[in-house]
Design a protein around this motif. Structure first.
Motif, short mmCIF file in Angstrom:
data_model
loop_
_atom_site.label_atom_id
_atom_site.label_comp_id
_atom_site.label_asym_id
_atom_site.label_seq_id
_atom_site.Cartn_x
_atom_site.Cartn_y
_atom_site.Cartn_z
N PRO A 1 0.83 -1.21 0.00
CA PRO A 1 0.00 0.00 0.00
C PRO A 1 0.86 1.26 0.00
O PRO A 1 1.94 1.29 0.58
N ASP A 2 0.36 2.29 -0.66
CA ASP A 2 1.04 3.58 -0.64
C ASP A 2 0.69 4.30 0.67
O ASP A 2 -0.47 4.29 1.09
N SER A 3 1.68 4.91 1.28
CA SER A 3 1.44 5.57 2.56
C SER A 3 0.57 6.80 2.42
O SER A 3 -0.08 7.24 3.38
N GLY A 4 0.53 7.39 1.22
CA GLY A 4 -0.28 8.58 1.00
C GLY A 4 -1.74 8.27 0.71
O GLY A 4 -2.63 9.05 1.06
N TRP A 5 -2.00 7.13 0.05
CA TRP A 5 -3.37 6.73 -0.30
C TRP A 5 -3.39 5.20 -0.33
O TRP A 5 -3.16 4.58 -1.36
N PRO A 6 -3.64 4.56 0.83
CA PRO A 6 -3.47 3.10 0.96
C PRO A 6 -4.34 2.24 0.04
O PRO A 6 -4.05 1.06 -0.11
#
Length: 306
Positions: free
Chosen positions: A126-131
């Protein structure tokens, strides 16, 4: 030199990122990977550094630059330099390998991650900015020319929501958030090195589990001031990179990469190569004009079809 059918793959489009790819390769070897190490490069890489890459990587592949040309969306990120990340799509052309793990050149492997090859395409963390989106700095894929062609066609018709490869790949592999949890890599396989909000407490609690660190953002490890005499890197004032991760990167760089660099090289490479007991302090990051010149040069080559 590892199993021919599987490989770790990275990409570098300029000399500065060669430094990252060389440290990445060394970090993989230090954790005992059994897979081959592959780097894709563009013709912008200097001949001296091409030699360094051939020495360290099992395979070096020259690819053409691909640009998203989506500078409007990239301005939202404050990263116009990321337009060249579409070049990453060439990894699907590496059909001499049955399965690969792509790692951005600004990642660092802390623990062995050969178990990633047990995952299927398309696996990512997952991306930390938009999981609900994955981060495209680390992912498992299967090279396939048809996939490459399909991605290019998709890029031409659907585009990217962030101007770079991450927006494109998330749109293309759009079932990742909901389809199969087995394609969700744990966050420890792609940990952002810049803590924010509740991040510091999680970082403290799970630091021993971290396998891959990702130095996201405009400033990279090789741009931070380093003192050769003390062996200590000083994080830039406005940088939020974890000091321990930065030090880890620099320890590998000084031990295995810096001694192989050519001191007669120009710019950043020459300055870092010159670090020694007699010349212990690198007190300046890569000047802004150098970064801008690299980006202008890459953009021009894309426009000329080079």
């Amino acid at each position: 030199m590892g199993e021919k059918g599987e490989a770790f793959v990275t990409l570098t489009t300029n000399d500065a990122y060669v430094l990252g790819s060389l440290v990445l390769a060394e970090s993989l070897r230090r954790v005992g990977t059994k897979r081959r190490l592959v780097v894709m490069i563009t013709n912008e890489i200097s001949e001296t550094l091409k030699h360094n890459l051939h020495t360290v990587f099992d395979d070096v592949h020259v690819v053409d630059l691909l640009s998203s040309e989506d500078f409007k969306n990239l301005q939202l990120l404050g990263r116009p330099d990321l337009h060249v990340t579409f070049t990453k799509l060439h990894c699907w052309n590496l059909t001499q390998y049955s399965k690969c793990v792509f790692l951005d050149a600004d990642t660092l492997v802390i623990q062995n991650v050969d178990d990633m090859f047990e995952r299927e395409e398309f696996s990512a963390a997952p991306d930390s900015g938009w999981p609900d989106c994955f981060n495209s700095g680390v992912f498992v894929f299967k090279p396939n020319v048809d996939t490459y062609k399909s991605l290019l066609q998709f890029a031409a018709t659907q585009g990217t929501f962030d101007g770079g490869d991450q927006g494109l790949l998330n749109r293309y592999f759009n079932t990742w958030p909901t389809n199969d949890i087995k394609t969700h890599l744990p966050f420890t396989y792609n940990v952002v090195s810049r803590p924010f909000y509740s991040y510091p407490s999680g970082l403290k609690a799970f630091k021993q589990n971290i396998k891959i660190v990702h130095f996201i953002g405009a400033d990279k490890p090789w741009q931070h001031p380093y003192n050769y005499s003390s062996g200590v890197v000083t994080p830039l004032p406005d940088s939020r990179h974890d000091a321990e991760f930065l030090q880890y990167w620099w320890n590998i760089f000084i031990d295995s990469v810096q001694p192989t660099l050519n001191p007669s090289a120009e710019g950043l490479i020459g300055r870092l190569a010159a670090l020694s007991v007699d010349n212990p302090v690198d007190s300046s990051i890569m000047p802004l004009e150098e970064i801008q010149n690299l980006d202008v040069k890459l953009k021009k080559n894309c426009e000329e079809g080079r």
